[in-house]
Design a protein around this motif. Sequence first.
Motif, PDB file in Angstrom:
ATOM      1  N   MET A   3       0.816  -1.206   0.000  1.00  0.00           N
ATOM      2  CA  MET A   3       0.000   0.000   0.000  1.00  0.00           C
ATOM      3  C   MET A   3       0.853   1.261   0.000  1.00  0.00           C
ATOM      4  SD  MET A   3      -2.879  -1.212  -0.372  1.00  0.00           S
ATOM      5  CE  MET A   3      -4.032   0.121  -0.139  1.00  0.00           C
ATOM      6  N   SER A   4       2.107   1.161   0.405  1.00  0.00           N
ATOM      7  CA  SER A   4       3.012   2.299   0.291  1.00  0.00           C
ATOM      8  C   SER A   4       3.746   2.210  -1.030  1.00  0.00           C
ATOM      9  CB  SER A   4       4.023   2.308   1.442  1.00  0.00           C
ATOM     10  OG  SER A   4       4.999   3.308   1.239  1.00  0.00           O
ATOM     11  N   GLU A   5       4.052   3.364  -1.628  1.00  0.00           N
ATOM     12  CA  GLU A   5       4.760   3.366  -2.895  1.00  0.00           C
ATOM     13  C   GLU A   5       6.278   3.361  -2.699  1.00  0.00           C
ATOM     14  OE1 GLU A   5       3.360   6.451  -5.434  1.00  0.00           O
ATOM     15  OE2 GLU A   5       1.551   5.378  -5.918  1.00  0.00           O
ATOM     16  N   GLN A   6       6.759   3.314  -1.484  1.00  0.00           N
ATOM     17  CA  GLN A   6       8.184   3.325  -1.222  1.00  0.00           C
ATOM     18  C   GLN A   6       8.759   1.918  -1.367  1.00  0.00           C
ATOM     19  OE1 GLN A   6      10.075   5.828  -0.844  1.00  0.00           O
ATOM     20  NE2 GLN A   6       8.924   7.519   0.002  1.00  0.00           N
ATOM     21  N   ASN A   7       9.891   1.778  -2.061  1.00  0.00           N
ATOM     22  CA  ASN A   7      10.679   0.573  -1.955  1.00  0.00           C
ATOM     23  C   ASN A   7      12.134   0.915  -2.244  1.00  0.00           C
ATOM     24  OD1 ASN A   7      11.452   0.110  -4.719  1.00  0.00           O
ATOM     25  ND2 ASN A   7       9.420  -0.754  -5.124  1.00  0.00           N
ATOM     26  N   THR A   8      13.010  -0.029  -2.128  1.00  0.00           N
ATOM     27  CA  THR A   8      14.438   0.275  -2.159  1.00  0.00           C
ATOM     28  C   THR A   8      15.123  -0.236  -3.416  1.00  0.00           C
ATOM     29  OG1 THR A   8      14.896  -1.760  -0.917  1.00  0.00           O
ATOM     30  CG2 THR A   8      14.577   0.258   0.358  1.00  0.00           C
ATOM     31  N   THR A   9      14.361  -0.635  -4.431  1.00  0.00           N
ATOM     32  CA  THR A   9      14.972  -1.156  -5.643  1.00  0.00           C
ATOM     33  C   THR A   9      15.679  -0.044  -6.417  1.00  0.00           C
ATOM     34  OG1 THR A   9      12.931  -0.838  -6.898  1.00  0.00           O
ATOM     35  CG2 THR A   9      13.247  -2.967  -5.841  1.00  0.00           C
ATOM     36  N   ILE A  10      16.774  -0.433  -7.099  1.00  0.00           N
ATOM     37  CA  ILE A  10      17.517   0.477  -7.959  1.00  0.00           C
ATOM     38  C   ILE A  10      17.469  -0.082  -9.376  1.00  0.00           C
ATOM     39  CG2 ILE A  10      19.756   1.494  -8.496  1.00  0.00           C
ATOM     40  CD1 ILE A  10      18.674   2.653  -5.982  1.00  0.00           C
ATOM     41  N   TRP A  11      17.110   0.747 -10.333  1.00  0.00           N
ATOM     42  CA  TRP A  11      17.022   0.326 -11.738  1.00  0.00           C
ATOM     43  C   TRP A  11      18.043   1.114 -12.541  1.00  0.00           C
ATOM     44  CZ3 TRP A  11      14.361   3.264 -15.862  1.00  0.00           C
ATOM     45  CH2 TRP A  11      14.287   2.556 -17.078  1.00  0.00           C
ATOM     46  N   LYS A  12      18.873   0.427 -13.293  1.00  0.00           N
ATOM     47  CA  LYS A  12      19.833   1.100 -14.152  1.00  0.00           C
ATOM     48  C   LYS A  12      19.141   1.472 -15.455  1.00  0.00           C
ATOM     49  CE  LYS A  12      24.339   0.635 -16.433  1.00  0.00           C
ATOM     50  NZ  LYS A  12      24.673   2.049 -16.134  1.00  0.00           N
ATOM     51  N   ALA A  13      19.004   2.747 -15.692  1.00  0.00           N
ATOM     52  CA  ALA A  13      18.309   3.212 -16.892  1.00  0.00           C
ATOM     53  C   ALA A  13      19.150   2.904 -18.124  1.00  0.00           C
ATOM     54  CB  ALA A  13      18.045   4.713 -16.798  1.00  0.00           C
ATOM     55  N   PRO A  14      18.563   2.303 -19.157  1.00  0.00           N
ATOM     56  CA  PRO A  14      19.343   1.945 -20.346  1.00  0.00           C
ATOM     57  C   PRO A  14      19.686   3.174 -21.193  1.00  0.00           C
ATOM     58  CG  PRO A  14      17.031   1.383 -20.662  1.00  0.00           C
ATOM     59  CD  PRO A  14      17.168   1.840 -19.246  1.00  0.00           C
ATOM     60  N   VAL A  15      20.897   3.139 -21.760  1.00  0.00           N
ATOM     61  CA  VAL A  15      21.348   4.178 -22.685  1.00  0.00           C
ATOM     62  C   VAL A  15      20.942   3.785 -24.102  1.00  0.00           C
ATOM     63  CG1 VAL A  15      23.373   5.360 -23.643  1.00  0.00           C
ATOM     64  CG2 VAL A  15      23.286   4.800 -21.205  1.00  0.00           C
ATOM     65  N   ALA A  16      20.479   4.759 -24.868  1.00  0.00           N
ATOM     66  CA  ALA A  16      20.147   4.494 -26.271  1.00  0.00           C
ATOM     67  C   ALA A  16      21.437   4.461 -27.078  1.00  0.00           C
ATOM     68  CB  ALA A  16      19.219   5.572 -26.797  1.00  0.00           C
ATOM     69  N   THR A  17      21.748   3.324 -27.673  1.00  0.00           N
ATOM     70  CA  THR A  17      22.987   3.171 -28.432  1.00  0.00           C
ATOM     71  C   THR A  17      22.783   3.354 -29.934  1.00  0.00           C
ATOM     72  OG1 THR A  17      22.615   0.776 -28.526  1.00  0.00           O
ATOM     73  CG2 THR A  17      23.966   1.628 -26.707  1.00  0.00           C
ATOM     74  N   ALA A  18      21.534   3.565 -30.344  1.00  0.00           N
ATOM     75  CA  ALA A  18      21.213   3.785 -31.756  1.00  0.00           C
ATOM     76  C   ALA A  18      19.915   4.585 -31.825  1.00  0.00           C
ATOM     77  CB  ALA A  18      21.068   2.446 -32.479  1.00  0.00           C
ATOM     78  N   PRO A  19      19.642   5.233 -32.945  1.00  0.00           N
ATOM     79  CA  PRO A  19      18.370   5.941 -33.077  1.00  0.00           C
ATOM     80  C   PRO A  19      17.186   5.002 -32.846  1.00  0.00           C
ATOM     81  CG  PRO A  19      19.860   6.579 -34.838  1.00  0.00           C
ATOM     82  CD  PRO A  19      20.513   5.423 -34.130  1.00  0.00           C
ATOM     83  N   ILE A  20      16.154   5.527 -32.237  1.00  0.00           N
ATOM     84  CA  ILE A  20      14.975   4.724 -31.913  1.00  0.00           C
ATOM     85  C   ILE A  20      14.070   4.609 -33.141  1.00  0.00           C
ATOM     86  CG2 ILE A  20      12.870   4.689 -30.505  1.00  0.00           C
ATOM     87  CD1 ILE A  20      14.467   6.098 -28.310  1.00  0.00           C
ATOM     88  N   ASP A  21      13.469   3.460 -33.302  1.00  0.00           N
ATOM     89  CA  ASP A  21      12.445   3.253 -34.336  1.00  0.00           C
ATOM     90  C   ASP A  21      11.428   2.293 -33.747  1.00  0.00           C
ATOM     91  OD1 ASP A  21      10.905   3.043 -36.577  1.00  0.00           O
ATOM     92  OD2 ASP A  21      12.370   1.894 -37.750  1.00  0.00           O
ATOM     93  N   ALA A  22      10.361   2.820 -33.139  1.00  0.00           N
ATOM     94  CA  ALA A  22       9.448   1.961 -32.392  1.00  0.00           C
ATOM     95  C   ALA A  22       8.024   2.494 -32.438  1.00  0.00           C
ATOM     96  CB  ALA A  22       9.905   1.855 -30.935  1.00  0.00           C
ATOM     97  N   THR A  23       7.094   1.570 -32.299  1.00  0.00           N
ATOM     98  CA  THR A  23       5.678   1.893 -32.098  1.00  0.00           C
ATOM     99  C   THR A  23       5.321   1.496 -30.673  1.00  0.00           C
ATOM    100  OG1 THR A  23       5.136   1.542 -34.427  1.00  0.00           O
ATOM    101  CG2 THR A  23       3.324   1.416 -32.835  1.00  0.00           C
ATOM    102  N   VAL A  24       4.756   2.422 -29.926  1.00  0.00           N
ATOM    103  CA  VAL A  24       4.464   2.210 -28.509  1.00  0.00           C
ATOM    104  C   VAL A  24       2.963   2.372 -28.278  1.00  0.00           C
ATOM    105  CG1 VAL A  24       4.944   2.929 -26.146  1.00  0.00           C
ATOM    106  CG2 VAL A  24       6.746   3.100 -27.883  1.00  0.00           C
ATOM    107  N   THR A  25       2.323   1.337 -27.773  1.00  0.00           N
ATOM    108  CA  THR A  25       0.893   1.402 -27.453  1.00  0.00           C
ATOM    109  C   THR A  25       0.737   1.797 -25.999  1.00  0.00           C
ATOM    110  OG1 THR A  25       0.383  -0.294 -29.103  1.00  0.00           O
ATOM    111  CG2 THR A  25      -1.269   0.118 -27.385  1.00  0.00           C
ATOM    112  N   ILE A  26       0.056   2.909 -25.758  1.00  0.00           N
ATOM    113  CA  ILE A  26      -0.068   3.497 -24.436  1.00  0.00           C
ATOM    114  C   ILE A  26      -1.354   3.001 -23.758  1.00  0.00           C
ATOM    115  CG2 ILE A  26      -0.242   5.663 -23.135  1.00  0.00           C
ATOM    116  CD1 ILE A  26       2.462   5.240 -24.473  1.00  0.00           C
ATOM    117  N   PRO A  27      -1.290   2.584 -22.488  1.00  0.00           N
ATOM    118  CA  PRO A  27      -2.514   2.182 -21.770  1.00  0.00           C
ATOM    119  C   PRO A  27      -3.500   3.346 -21.627  1.00  0.00           C
ATOM    120  CG  PRO A  27      -0.524   1.450 -20.610  1.00  0.00           C
ATOM    121  CD  PRO A  27      -0.080   2.402 -21.678  1.00  0.00           C
ATOM    122  N   GLY A  28      -4.691   3.033 -21.134  1.00  0.00           N
ATOM    123  CA  GLY A  28      -5.765   4.008 -21.028  1.00  0.00           C
ATOM    124  C   GLY A  28      -5.436   5.182 -20.112  1.00  0.00           C
ATOM    125  N   SER A  29      -6.127   6.291 -20.333  1.00  0.00           N
ATOM    126  CA  SER A  29      -5.918   7.516 -19.569  1.00  0.00           C
ATOM    127  C   SER A  29      -6.340   7.338 -18.117  1.00  0.00           C
ATOM    128  CB  SER A  29      -6.722   8.657 -20.198  1.00  0.00           C
ATOM    129  OG  SER A  29      -6.894   9.726 -19.291  1.00  0.00           O
TER     130      SER A  29
END
Length: 462
Positions: A3-29
Motif C-alpha cells: 500500500m506504500s509506494e516506497q521501496n528500495t529497488t535500484i534500476w539502471k536506466a538503459p542508454v540508447a545506443t542507436a536511433p529509436i524506431d518503435a511503435t508504442v501502445t499506451i494504456p488508457g488515460s
Amino acid sequence: MSMSEQNTTIWKAPVATAPIDATVTIPGSKSLSNRFLILAALSRKPVRIEGLLRSRDTELMMGALKALGVAFQEDATEPTTVTVIPPAEGFTGNTEVFCGLAGTVMRFVPPLTLFAKGPVRFDGDEQAYARPMGPVLEGMRQLGARIEFEGEEGHLPFTVTPPVQLGNLKGKPQKVRIDSSASSQFISGLLLIGSRLPDGLILEHTGVQLPSMPHIRMTMEDVDAAGGHIEMPQRGRWIVDHAELQMAAHVVVEPDLSNAAPFLGAALIASGSVRIPNWPAHTTQPGGFLPHILHRFGASITLGGEPFNEVNDCECFPDDYNGILEVSSDGVIEGLGECDLSAIGEITPSIAAIAVFANAPSVLVGIGHLRGHETNRLEALATEINRVGSDAQEEAEGLSIAPVARDLMHGAVMETYADHRMATFAAMLGLAIDGIEVTNVETTRKTIPDFVGMWNGMLRGK
C-alpha cells in the motif's frame, strides 16, 4: 505492490545506443478512467468501461468506491474491461477509504460522501499527508458536511460526516466559493457531484490563477456526456444544473496522452522515430498539447501521415486520419525560451527532461502549483537536473534550464520521491547519460503498469 509506494529497488536506466524506431501502445488515460469510474458510480444503471487503465491509482479508486457500496464485474478475458454497478440504495457510510497517493481519489471521492448514509474516514500513504485537501473539503463544508481532522487541518487523515439534508430549502442552486489555485482537482471533484445536488450548484474560484484548465474542461465534457449540464459563463465560475446522471451503457477510455510524453520525448533525446497508435483526433486531455511542444523543440511530427500544422492545428487531421502520431528527430533540440505550461503542468517532468539536452535555455512558467503534486516537483526537478551536472534553477512560478554539453553531464543515483513522473523523467535522462540509476522505479505503476518493459521494448524497436 504494498500500500506504500516506497521501496528500495535500484534500476539502471538503459542508454540508447542507436536511433529509436518503435511503435508504442499506451494504456488508457488515468484521468479519464477515474472520472468514468466516479460518473458510473453516480449513474442509475450499470456501465461497461472498456480500455480502463489498471494501475495503482485506478485500483485505489475502485477500492474506494467498493468501500462506498459500488460493485464491479471484471471481464474474464480482458482485465481492462470492467462493468460498474452503482449501489441501488445509495452510498454506504460508517466505512473507511484508503487513498494511497492518488490525487484523483483523495479529491474526487470525498464529495461522494455528501450522499453517504454515515461518516466516512479517509487515509492514505504517509506522503499523501503533505498534499493539500483544504479547498475541496471547504466546498463540502459549505454544502453542509462536517469534517474532523486527525492531524493538520486541510490534510489527510480526516472523517467526513454528511449533512442531514442536502439543499438550501430555497429551491435555488447552492453556491460554493473556494480557492483552487493549488489544483484543478478541487474544482473537478465538486463539478462531478454538482448534478446530484437537489437544486444544482454554482461554483466559484476565488484565486488569481487556475491551473490545468484542460482537466476541468475534461470533467465538464464527461459530466455532459453522462446527461448533466455544466456552463462556464466566465473563467472561474460554473453553473451545474440538477440532473439524474447516466453514462452510456458502454464507454471506451482513450490512451493516456500524458503517459505518451516520455516515449515521444525519447525520439528527440536519442534521435529517431516513435509512433503512438490510437491518438485521438479530438481530446480534452492535457497531453493533447504534446505535438505543439515537441514541434517547438524542433521535432518533425505527422498525424495520420500528414505533417503537423502548428498554425492551424484544428485542421491538421486528414479526413482518413488513422490515429497514428509519429514524432521524429535528428537529435538537435531547440530551446523553448519562455513556455507557459499552466494548462499542461502534469507533463512538465517530460518537457524538462527534453530541455536538459536543448541547445538554448528553456524557461517553464505557470507551474507553481506543481509544488503540491505527488512531491514538490519544481524542487525535485531542479535537484535531480543539477545532480547529473546540468543547470536548473527553481523560480517562483516555474523552472529555468540552461544548456550544458552532454559530455559534461554524468551518471548518478536519481531519486523519484515516490512520484511516477519523476521516475519516467530519470529514465529519459538515462537515454543520453550513462550511469543513471533510478530509485523506486516501481512507482511508475501508479499510471503505467509495465513501464520498464515498455521502455526496454521501445529501445529494442518493438
